[in-house]
Design a protein around this motif. Structure first.
Motif, mmCIF file in Angstrom:
data_model
loop_
_atom_site.group_PDB
_atom_site.id
_atom_site.type_symbol
_atom_site.label_atom_id
_atom_site.label_comp_id
_atom_site.label_asym_id
_atom_site.label_seq_id
_atom_site.Cartn_x
_atom_site.Cartn_y
_atom_site.Cartn_z
ATOM 1 N N MET A 1 -3.012 35.131 15.150
ATOM 2 C CA MET A 1 -2.817 36.289 16.000
ATOM 3 C C MET A 1 -3.592 36.120 17.299
ATOM 4 S SD MET A 1 -2.974 40.096 14.592
ATOM 5 C CE MET A 1 -2.994 41.452 15.671
ATOM 6 N N ALA A 43 1.887 35.091 11.963
ATOM 7 C CA ALA A 43 0.755 35.909 11.523
ATOM 8 C C ALA A 43 1.194 36.952 10.508
ATOM 9 C CB ALA A 43 0.092 36.588 12.729
ATOM 10 N N PHE A 52 -1.487 42.674 9.504
ATOM 11 C CA PHE A 52 -1.106 42.448 10.895
ATOM 12 C C PHE A 52 -1.108 43.756 11.672
ATOM 13 C CE2 PHE A 52 2.059 42.315 14.256
ATOM 14 C CZ PHE A 52 1.618 41.237 15.005
#
Length: 143
Positions: A1, A43, A52
């Motif tokens: 991320m 991610a 996430f």
């Protein structure tokens, strides 16, 4: 991320790699337009959707607190306004006096810095600027 956030910022350094113009354009396009999206999907796959969303919410909240919710002081607003107005200057000078300024890669760096300064100035001025910009498009019928 984190790589999805850093990747577009790293695109600034692509011209320093010495690649051809076509290769640089493709690499910057991947780093800015395609890469972050692919990394975010990766991610989600690796972290799970809930994790996430949690990290994305933390990042959005931090940006919102720093830029939108904290009122800009008078000095911060006027500094942002000055940066915004001065950031337009290189574009006009290059348009009307192209021979007086460096060309080639230097010109691209100057114009890219101008664009980044403009974007930074909008965030520097904060919510006060956005409210003024919004009010431009609202008809109130009073003088």
């Amino acid at each position: 991320m984190a790589a999805a956030i850093i990747l577009p910022l790293a695109a600034i350094f692509v011209p320093l790699l010495g690649l051809s113009t076509a290769q640089s354009a493709v690499l910057v396009g991947i780093m800015v337009a395609g890469g972050p999206e692919v990394l975010c999907i990766l991610a989600v796959v690796l972290l799970g959707k809930d994790t996430f969303n949690y990290f994305a919410h933390l990042a959005k909240t931090a940006v919102r607190r720093a830029v939108i919710e904290v009122p800009a002081s008078r000095t911060r607003y006027y500094v942002g306004l000055a940066i915004m107005l001065v950031s337009w200057l290189p574009a006009y000078l290059y348009a009307y006096l192209p021979g007086a300024f460096p060309g080639g890669d230097t010109r691209i760096y100057i114009l890219a810095a101008m664009d980044l300064a403009f974007v930074a100035s909008v965030f520097l001025m904060g919510a006060e600027f956005w409210e003024k910009a919004r009010r431009i498009f609202i008809y109130e019928g009073k003088v």
